[in-house]
Design an enzyme around this catalytic site. Structure first.
Site, PDB file in Angstrom:
ATOM      1  N   ALA A  83       0.903  -1.104   0.185  1.00 36.95           N
ATOM      2  CA  ALA A  83       0.079  -0.051  -0.034  1.00 36.95           C
ATOM      3  C   ALA A  83       0.931   1.122  -0.045  1.00 36.95           C
ATOM      4  O   ALA A  83       1.967   1.138   0.377  1.00 36.95           O
ATOM      5  CB  ALA A  83      -0.950  -0.089   1.302  1.00 36.95           C
ATOM      6  N   GLY A 129       0.631  -4.946   1.006  1.00 37.61           N
ATOM      7  CA  GLY A 129      -0.660  -4.623   0.096  1.00 37.61           C
ATOM      8  C   GLY A 129      -0.559  -5.661  -1.099  1.00 37.61           C
ATOM      9  O   GLY A 129      -1.497  -6.100  -1.649  1.00 37.61           O
ATOM     10  N   GLU A 132      -0.957  -9.273  -0.460  1.00 37.69           N
ATOM     11  CA  GLU A 132      -2.343  -9.508  -0.117  1.00 37.69           C
ATOM     12  C   GLU A 132      -3.266  -9.343  -1.290  1.00 37.69           C
ATOM     13  O   GLU A 132      -3.976 -10.250  -1.434  1.00 37.69           O
ATOM     14  CB  GLU A 132      -2.691  -8.359   1.010  1.00 37.69           C
ATOM     15  CG  GLU A 132      -1.865  -8.425   2.460  1.00 37.69           C
ATOM     16  CD  GLU A 132      -2.256  -7.479   3.301  1.00 37.69           C
ATOM     17  OE1 GLU A 132      -2.010  -6.395   3.136  1.00 37.69           O
ATOM     18  OE2 GLU A 132      -3.004  -7.720   4.216  1.00 37.69           O
ATOM     19  N   GLU A 152       4.806  -5.159   7.157  1.00 40.82           N
ATOM     20  CA  GLU A 152       4.049  -4.207   8.088  1.00 40.82           C
ATOM     21  C   GLU A 152       4.405  -4.058   9.505  1.00 40.82           C
ATOM     22  O   GLU A 152       4.455  -2.815   9.940  1.00 40.82           O
ATOM     23  CB  GLU A 152       2.377  -4.449   8.126  1.00 40.82           C
ATOM     24  CG  GLU A 152       1.693  -4.437   6.665  1.00 40.82           C
ATOM     25  CD  GLU A 152       1.606  -5.545   5.803  1.00 40.82           C
ATOM     26  OE1 GLU A 152       2.645  -6.351   5.945  1.00 40.82           O
ATOM     27  OE2 GLU A 152       0.628  -5.558   4.727  1.00 40.82           O
TER      28      GLU A 152
HETATM   29  N1  CO8 Z   1       4.456   3.068  -0.700  1.00 37.71           N
HETATM   30  C1  CO8 Z   1       4.769   4.606  -1.274  1.00 37.71           C
HETATM   31  N2  CO8 Z   1       6.093   4.417  -1.945  1.00 37.71           N
HETATM   32  C2  CO8 Z   1       6.840   3.282  -2.156  1.00 37.71           C
HETATM   33  C3  CO8 Z   1       6.535   2.226  -1.670  1.00 37.71           C
HETATM   34  C4  CO8 Z   1       5.291   2.064  -0.891  1.00 37.71           C
HETATM   35  N3  CO8 Z   1       4.956   1.056  -0.264  1.00 37.71           N
HETATM   36  N4  CO8 Z   1       7.465   1.121  -1.996  1.00 37.71           N
HETATM   37  C5  CO8 Z   1       8.108   1.797  -2.660  1.00 37.71           C
HETATM   38  N5  CO8 Z   1       7.789   3.443  -2.878  1.00 37.71           N
HETATM   39  C6  CO8 Z   1       8.500   4.385  -3.604  1.00 37.71           C
HETATM   40  C7  CO8 Z   1       9.848   4.862  -3.023  1.00 37.71           C
HETATM   41  O1  CO8 Z   1       9.319   5.777  -1.855  1.00 37.71           O
HETATM   42  C8  CO8 Z   1      10.518   5.362  -3.935  1.00 37.71           C
HETATM   43  O2  CO8 Z   1       9.903   6.963  -4.452  1.00 37.71           O
HETATM   44  P1  CO8 Z   1      10.907   8.091  -4.359  1.00 37.71           P
HETATM   45  O3  CO8 Z   1      11.863   7.844  -5.377  1.00 37.71           O
HETATM   46  O4  CO8 Z   1       9.941   9.252  -4.619  1.00 37.71           O
HETATM   47  O5  CO8 Z   1      11.548   8.222  -3.140  1.00 37.71           O
HETATM   48  C9  CO8 Z   1      10.402   4.506  -5.432  1.00 37.71           C
HETATM   49  O6  CO8 Z   1       9.262   3.777  -4.826  1.00 37.71           O
HETATM   50  C10 CO8 Z   1      11.335   3.661  -5.312  1.00 37.71           C
HETATM   51  O7  CO8 Z   1      11.890   2.825  -4.240  1.00 37.71           O
HETATM   52  P2  CO8 Z   1      13.192   2.568  -3.599  1.00 37.71           P
HETATM   53  O8  CO8 Z   1      13.991   3.679  -4.009  1.00 37.71           O
HETATM   54  O9  CO8 Z   1      12.968   2.406  -2.279  1.00 37.71           O
HETATM   55  O10 CO8 Z   1      13.467   1.228  -4.479  1.00 37.71           O
HETATM   56  P3  CO8 Z   1      14.685   0.231  -3.932  1.00 37.71           P
HETATM   57  O11 CO8 Z   1      14.860  -0.791  -4.990  1.00 37.71           O
HETATM   58  O12 CO8 Z   1      15.904   0.922  -3.290  1.00 37.71           O
HETATM   59  O13 CO8 Z   1      13.875  -0.455  -2.551  1.00 37.71           O
HETATM   60  C11 CO8 Z   1      11.868  -1.658  -1.926  1.00 37.71           C
HETATM   61  C12 CO8 Z   1      12.916  -1.174  -3.165  1.00 37.71           C
HETATM   62  C13 CO8 Z   1      13.066  -2.684  -1.097  1.00 37.71           C
HETATM   63  C14 CO8 Z   1      10.721  -2.285  -2.231  1.00 37.71           C
HETATM   64  C15 CO8 Z   1      11.698  -0.414  -0.830  1.00 37.71           C
HETATM   65  O14 CO8 Z   1      11.094   0.561  -1.868  1.00 37.71           O
HETATM   66  C16 CO8 Z   1      10.756  -0.638   0.135  1.00 37.71           C
HETATM   67  O15 CO8 Z   1      10.859  -1.002   1.026  1.00 37.71           O
HETATM   68  N6  CO8 Z   1       9.484  -0.347  -0.011  1.00 37.71           N
HETATM   69  C17 CO8 Z   1       8.091  -0.299   1.010  1.00 37.71           C
HETATM   70  C18 CO8 Z   1       7.941  -1.764   1.152  1.00 37.71           C
HETATM   71  C19 CO8 Z   1       6.957  -1.936   2.280  1.00 37.71           C
HETATM   72  O16 CO8 Z   1       7.127  -1.665   3.458  1.00 37.71           O
HETATM   73  N7  CO8 Z   1       5.582  -2.295   1.828  1.00 37.71           N
HETATM   74  C20 CO8 Z   1       4.247  -2.477   2.904  1.00 37.71           C
HETATM   75  C21 CO8 Z   1       3.813  -1.209   2.784  1.00 37.71           C
HETATM   76  S1  CO8 Z   1       2.781  -1.255   4.181  1.00 37.71           S
HETATM   77  C22 CO8 Z   1       1.286  -2.053   3.303  1.00 37.71           C
HETATM   78  O17 CO8 Z   1       1.235  -2.480   2.250  1.00 37.71           O
HETATM   79  C23 CO8 Z   1       0.125  -2.301   4.411  1.00 37.71           C
HETATM   80  C24 CO8 Z   1      -0.997  -2.998   3.599  1.00 37.71           C
HETATM   81  C25 CO8 Z   1      -2.197  -3.078   4.439  1.00 37.71           C
HETATM   82  C26 CO8 Z   1      -2.879  -1.478   4.279  1.00 37.71           C
HETATM   83  C27 CO8 Z   1      -4.043  -1.756   5.050  1.00 37.71           C
HETATM   84  C28 CO8 Z   1      -5.048  -0.484   4.981  1.00 37.71           C
HETATM   85  C29 CO8 Z   1      -4.297   0.452   6.174  1.00 37.71           C
END
Ligand code: CO8
Length: 277
Positions: A83, A129, A132, A152
């Site tokens: 998400a 998400g 999921e 999460e």
């Molecule tokens: N949300 C928003 N932006 C994201 C997300 C995300 N989940 N994942 C990546 N991005 C963005 C980064 O912020 C970045 O944007 P910017 O260049 O503007 O800073 C761009 O995508 C590229 O990402 P990275 O530079 O971080 O790329 P890397 O190759 O270095 O890393 C990763 C890749 C490891 C995937 C890293 O981006 C990461 O850790 N992302 C987050 C993963 C995460 O924690 N996902 C779970 C999110 S929480 C969730 O899904 C809850 C679901 C349930 C919700 C229910 C309702 C409340």
């Protein structure tokens, strides 16, 4: 009449392509592939993407020419990285609750209960998400670079789009809790070994494998498939009612034209031609 139907259909497709910003669609035979298209954000699911996905699912549900769906991520790096964290970063408890509830109702439960087969084609990061979303689909195919996890707890959250329920149902409580509690992604090989992926393929073969599998389903009765999905889901959600659901739906199949066609084709030694839902 046929022409009118075709025009209506093309209009529907154009309408979708013109109006969707964060998803795109491709068609092959009776299968539609939905791409989550926010590559710069690794296809993270923001509210607009979920809304578009919901609308798209509604359109394809009505469309009798569509017999199966594939959901994948645009690009080679990510299926869906979760998400959109930036979007919910400042949410209150109530807003978080509403986000989760709305997501379940308009997208994740819709996919889970969809009466046409939906395959997740997982092409890279499949986190939070994103996992999921894949769990809600009926079948998951992963490419060898896929990484699957529920991170999460590293954000001070728990999975909110079905992960705490659908992951243990698929791979068992112990393995699911290991993934949920340490938040670390597992490799595609591990996911395949644990039964989280039905198939594991090289990245260049992913969409082809998904398309072929979807097409193989499309030779059968979609109406019967919809009953099978509903019976399986009922048993998983409420084990005490699963068998009752199966019996009821088994009986209902006998009054359908697909039953007559399927059995008739067998007796006449020809291929059945199913076209009902
Ligand atoms: N949300 C928003 N932006 C994201 C997300 C995300 N989940 N994942 C990546 N991005 C963005 C980064 O912020 C970045 O944007 P910017 O260049 O503007 O800073 C761009 O995508 C590229 O990402 P990275 O530079 O971080 O790329 P890397 O190759 O270095 O890393 C990763 C890749 C490891 C995937 C890293 O981006 C990461 O850790 N992302 C987050 C993963 C995460 O924690 N996902 C779970 C999110 S929480 C969730 O899904 C809850 C679901 C349930 C919700 C229910 C309702 C409340």
């Amino acid at each position: 009449m046929q022409e009118r139907k075709l025009l209506d259909y093309l209009y529907t497709l154009n309408f979708s392509v013109m109006n969707f910003k964060n998803i795109s669609i491709s068609s092959s035979k009776s299968i539609r592939t939905i791409y989550i298209s926010r590559q710069k954000q690794l296809n993270a699911l923001n509210a607009q993407t979920l809304e578009e996905l919901s609308m798209c699912l509604g359109q394809f549900l009505e469309d009798k020419d569509v017999r199966g769906l594939i959901i994948t991520g645009e690009g080679k790096k990510s299926f869906v990285a979760g998400a959109d964290i930036k979007e919910f970063a400042k949410y209150s408890s109530n807003e978080g609750l509403e986000l989760s509830e709305k997501g379940h109702k308009t997208v994740f439960d819709v996919i889970y209960n969809y009466p046409k087969p939906i395959i997740a084609a997982i092409n890279g990061y499949c986190l939070g998400g994103g996992l999921e979303l894949a769990l809600a689909c009926h079948i998951r195919i992963g490419s060898s670079n896929a990484l699957l996890g529920l991170p999460e707890v590293s954000l001070g959250l728990i999975p909110g789009y079905g992960g705490t329920q659908r992951l243990p149902a698929l791979i068992g409580r112990g393995r699911a809790l290991e993934m949920i509690l340490n938040g670390k992604p597992i490799t595609a090989e591990q996911a395949y070994e644990w039964g989280l992926l039905n198939h594991l393929v090289d990245q260049e073969d992913l969409l082809d494998k998904a398309q072929k599998l979807a097409e193989s389903f499309s030779n059968n009765s979609l109406l019967a498939q919809s009953h099978a999905i509903a019976a399986v889901n009922r048993g998983l959600i409420d084990p005490s009612k699963g068998q009752e659901e199966e019996i009821k739906r088994f009986g209902a199949c006998f009054q359908t034209s697909d039953f007559k066609e399927g059995v008739g084709a067998f007796l006449e030694k020809r291929r059945p031609d199913f076209n009902n839902l």
